[in-house]
Design a protein around this motif. Structure first.
Motif, PDB file in Angstrom:
ATOM      1  N   LYS A  45      -8.340  -2.220   3.291  1.00  0.00           N
ATOM      2  CA  LYS A  45      -9.215  -1.066   2.565  1.00  0.00           C
ATOM      3  C   LYS A  45      -8.408   0.130   2.325  1.00  0.00           C
ATOM      4  O   LYS A  45      -8.490   1.032   3.076  1.00  0.00           O
ATOM      5  CB  LYS A  45     -10.263  -1.059   3.444  1.00  0.00           C
ATOM      6  CG  LYS A  45     -11.335  -2.162   3.958  1.00  0.00           C
ATOM      7  CD  LYS A  45     -12.585  -1.994   4.883  1.00  0.00           C
ATOM      8  CE  LYS A  45     -13.158  -3.335   5.173  1.00  0.00           C
ATOM      9  NZ  LYS A  45     -14.267  -3.065   6.145  1.00  0.00           N
ATOM     10  N   CYS A  46      -7.956   0.292   1.325  1.00  0.00           N
ATOM     11  CA  CYS A  46      -7.019   1.343   0.897  1.00  0.00           C
ATOM     12  C   CYS A  46      -8.177   2.424   0.433  1.00  0.00           C
ATOM     13  O   CYS A  46      -8.749   2.552  -0.420  1.00  0.00           O
ATOM     14  CB  CYS A  46      -6.227   1.217  -0.148  1.00  0.00           C
ATOM     15  SG  CYS A  46      -4.814  -0.254   0.240  1.00  0.00           S
ATOM     16  N   GLY A  47      -7.822   3.808   1.049  1.00  0.00           N
ATOM     17  CA  GLY A  47      -8.819   4.835   0.595  1.00  0.00           C
ATOM     18  C   GLY A  47      -8.518   5.101  -0.768  1.00  0.00           C
ATOM     19  O   GLY A  47      -9.541   5.725  -1.282  1.00  0.00           O
ATOM     20  N   TRP A  48      -7.577   5.088  -1.478  1.00  0.00           N
ATOM     21  CA  TRP A  48      -7.286   5.449  -2.875  1.00  0.00           C
ATOM     22  C   TRP A  48      -7.434   4.088  -3.744  1.00  0.00           C
ATOM     23  O   TRP A  48      -7.048   4.171  -4.819  1.00  0.00           O
ATOM     24  CB  TRP A  48      -6.007   5.941  -3.149  1.00  0.00           C
ATOM     25  CG  TRP A  48      -4.815   5.649  -2.401  1.00  0.00           C
ATOM     26  CD1 TRP A  48      -4.108   6.016  -1.271  1.00  0.00           C
ATOM     27  CD2 TRP A  48      -4.248   4.190  -2.466  1.00  0.00           C
ATOM     28  NE1 TRP A  48      -3.230   5.010  -0.789  1.00  0.00           N
ATOM     29  CE2 TRP A  48      -3.217   4.158  -1.666  1.00  0.00           C
ATOM     30  CE3 TRP A  48      -4.541   3.098  -3.468  1.00  0.00           C
ATOM     31  CZ2 TRP A  48      -2.292   2.938  -1.575  1.00  0.00           C
ATOM     32  CZ3 TRP A  48      -3.708   1.897  -3.472  1.00  0.00           C
ATOM     33  CH2 TRP A  48      -2.414   1.852  -2.492  1.00  0.00           C
ATOM     34  N   VAL A  87      -0.895 -12.715 -14.964  1.00  0.00           N
ATOM     35  CA  VAL A  87      -0.777 -11.752 -13.893  1.00  0.00           C
ATOM     36  C   VAL A  87      -1.958 -12.116 -12.909  1.00  0.00           C
ATOM     37  O   VAL A  87      -3.010 -11.800 -13.491  1.00  0.00           O
ATOM     38  CB  VAL A  87      -0.574 -10.469 -14.339  1.00  0.00           C
ATOM     39  CG1 VAL A  87      -0.622  -9.470 -13.087  1.00  0.00           C
ATOM     40  CG2 VAL A  87       0.739 -10.170 -14.929  1.00  0.00           C
ATOM     41  N   PHE A  88      -1.812 -12.383 -11.757  1.00  0.00           N
ATOM     42  CA  PHE A  88      -2.889 -12.778 -10.922  1.00  0.00           C
ATOM     43  C   PHE A  88      -3.009 -11.220  -9.935  1.00  0.00           C
ATOM     44  O   PHE A  88      -1.720 -11.101  -9.284  1.00  0.00           O
ATOM     45  CB  PHE A  88      -2.683 -13.810  -9.984  1.00  0.00           C
ATOM     46  CG  PHE A  88      -2.726 -15.296 -10.517  1.00  0.00           C
ATOM     47  CD1 PHE A  88      -3.927 -15.566 -10.622  1.00  0.00           C
ATOM     48  CD2 PHE A  88      -1.592 -15.817 -10.796  1.00  0.00           C
ATOM     49  CE1 PHE A  88      -3.947 -16.970 -11.542  1.00  0.00           C
ATOM     50  CE2 PHE A  88      -1.696 -17.205 -11.635  1.00  0.00           C
ATOM     51  CZ  PHE A  88      -2.920 -17.623 -11.634  1.00  0.00           C
ATOM     52  N   THR A  89      -3.863 -10.503 -10.269  1.00  0.00           N
ATOM     53  CA  THR A  89      -3.945  -9.191  -9.263  1.00  0.00           C
ATOM     54  C   THR A  89      -5.337  -9.210  -8.566  1.00  0.00           C
ATOM     55  O   THR A  89      -6.231 -10.252  -8.559  1.00  0.00           O
ATOM     56  CB  THR A  89      -3.933  -7.937 -10.520  1.00  0.00           C
ATOM     57  OG1 THR A  89      -4.085  -6.981  -9.909  1.00  0.00           O
ATOM     58  CG2 THR A  89      -5.024  -8.187 -11.588  1.00  0.00           C
ATOM     59  N   GLY A  90      -5.608  -8.048  -8.117  1.00  0.00           N
ATOM     60  CA  GLY A  90      -6.825  -7.959  -7.257  1.00  0.00           C
ATOM     61  C   GLY A  90      -7.636  -6.606  -7.287  1.00  0.00           C
ATOM     62  O   GLY A  90      -7.223  -5.941  -7.927  1.00  0.00           O
ATOM     63  N   GLY A  91      -8.086  -6.762  -6.046  1.00  0.00           N
ATOM     64  CA  GLY A  91      -8.310  -7.456  -4.598  1.00  0.00           C
ATOM     65  C   GLY A  91      -6.769  -8.031  -4.086  1.00  0.00           C
ATOM     66  O   GLY A  91      -5.970  -7.297  -4.499  1.00  0.00           O
ATOM     67  N   GLU A  92      -6.982  -9.058  -3.441  1.00  0.00           N
ATOM     68  CA  GLU A  92      -5.709  -9.892  -2.917  1.00  0.00           C
ATOM     69  C   GLU A  92      -5.664 -11.280  -3.398  1.00  0.00           C
ATOM     70  O   GLU A  92      -6.275 -12.038  -2.944  1.00  0.00           O
ATOM     71  CB  GLU A  92      -5.903  -9.294  -1.398  1.00  0.00           C
ATOM     72  CG  GLU A  92      -4.493 -10.321  -0.714  1.00  0.00           C
ATOM     73  CD  GLU A  92      -3.102  -9.730  -1.681  1.00  0.00           C
ATOM     74  OE1 GLU A  92      -2.301 -10.980  -1.954  1.00  0.00           O
ATOM     75  OE2 GLU A  92      -2.730  -8.631  -1.605  1.00  0.00           O
ATOM     76  N   SER A 142      -2.618   4.999   2.923  1.00  0.00           N
ATOM     77  CA  SER A 142      -3.639   4.114   2.601  1.00  0.00           C
ATOM     78  C   SER A 142      -4.931   4.441   3.593  1.00  0.00           C
ATOM     79  O   SER A 142      -5.957   3.751   3.286  1.00  0.00           O
ATOM     80  CB  SER A 142      -3.429   2.693   2.406  1.00  0.00           C
ATOM     81  OG  SER A 142      -3.001   2.444   3.990  1.00  0.00           O
ATOM     82  N   GLY A 143      -4.591   5.160   4.584  1.00  0.00           N
ATOM     83  CA  GLY A 143      -5.722   5.364   5.620  1.00  0.00           C
ATOM     84  C   GLY A 143      -5.612   4.202   6.742  1.00  0.00           C
ATOM     85  O   GLY A 143      -6.667   4.146   7.681  1.00  0.00           O
TER      86      GLY A 143
END
Length: 233
Positions: A45-48, A87-92, A142-143
C-alpha cells in the motif's frame, strides 16, 4: 481478501484491472510499443501509488474496477494487437504467477516483461518464460515499514534469474539515493534505474534534472516516465 479472490483461479483466469496498447514509458525498454495487461490486487500500500484502483477497496469497489478473464482470451487479445512485447503490470502481477506463465507460454514469439515490487519469488513455471523482470523495491518514501516492503529471499531469487533490472521511485534525492545505495550494497543488486515520482510533465522533468548528476556519479541509469511526458496511457 486477495487470497480469497485468487483461490481456485490458478492458470485458468486472471483478475484484470485493464488492458491496452501503448508504449513502455519506464525502465530499460522505454519507448517500445507493447500490450499492457494490468493485474488487479496488490500486497503493498504505497502512499504515492498511481493505481490505487487495483487494491484500495476502501476507495474503490472491486467488482467495478476488475474482472476475471480467461487466460486464453488474454493471450488471443495480445496476438490481435500485433505487438512483439507484453507487459504485465499492476497492482502486483506476481500474485497471479500461474496465469502469467500460462499467457506467456501461449505467446512464444512475444517478449514478456513483468513489473513487480520484488516481494514475491518467481515460481518455476514463470521464471523461464519472462524476458525481463523490472523490479521496483519500495523505499521508506512509500510509507511502509522495511520488513513489509523488502523481502531478501525474493530479491535474491529475482537477481538469480539473470534477467532483472531494479527501478526505484525517488521523491527526495537527498534522502532516497542513500537508501537505494544501501539496498544495492546489501542485496548485490545490478542494473539500477532511478525514476522521479510524479504525475505531471513538469514534476517528472524537474525530478529527472535533480537525479541526473547524482545518478551519473553513482553509475546508475535514469528512467523517465514517457507516458506522463507525452500524455499517453
Amino acid at each position: 481478501m486477495n487470497a480469497e479472490v485468487l483461490r481456485g483461479l490458478g492458470a485458468e483466469a486472471l483478475i484484470l484491472a485493464e488492458k491496452f496498447v501503448s508504449f513502455q514509458g519506464e525502465g530499460p525498454w522505454a519507448g517500445q510499443r507493447c500490450a499492457f495487461i494490468r493485474c488487479s490486487l496488490c500486497n503493498l500500500k504505497c502512499g504515492w501509488c498511481d493505481t490505487p484502483e487495483t487494491w484500495d477497496w476502501n476507495r474503490f469497489t472491486r467488482a467495478e474496477v476488475s474482472e476475471k478473464v480467461a487466460v486464453s482470451e488474454l493471450a488471443a487479445w495480445v496476438r490481435e494487437c500485433e505487438v512483439d512485447m507484453v507487459v504485465f503490470t499492476g497492482g502486483e502481477p506476481m500474485l497471479q504467477q500461474e496465469a502469467l506463465a500460462a499467457i506467456a507460454r501461449a505467446l512464444p514469439e512475444v517478449r514478456v516483461q513483468v513489473e513487480t515490487n520484488g516481494t514475491r519469488s518467481p515460481i518455476p513455471e514463470l521464471e523461464p518464460v519472462v524476458d525481463l523482470f523490472v523490479v521496483s523495491p519500495k523505499l521508506a518514501n512509500s510509507g511502509m515499514g522495511y520488513a513489509t516492503r523488502i523481502k531478501p529471499k525474493a530479491l535474491e531469487a529475482l537477481t538469480g534469474t539473470g534477467r532483472a533490472a531494479f527501478k526505484f521511485v525517488v521523491t527526495d534525492p537527498r534522502r532516497d539515493l542513500d537508501e537505494i545505495a544501501q539496498l544495492v550494497d546489501d542485496y548485490k543488486l545490478e542494473s539500477i534505474w532511478v525514476m522521479p515520482e510524479g504525475t505531471t510533465a513538469g514534476a517528472v522533468l524537474e525530478g529527472m534534472a535533480a537525479l541526473a548528476g547524482p545518478a551519473t556519479e553513482r553509475g546508475w541509469n535514469i528512467s523517465s516516465r514517457l507516458h506522463i511526458l507525452t500524455g499517453s496511457r
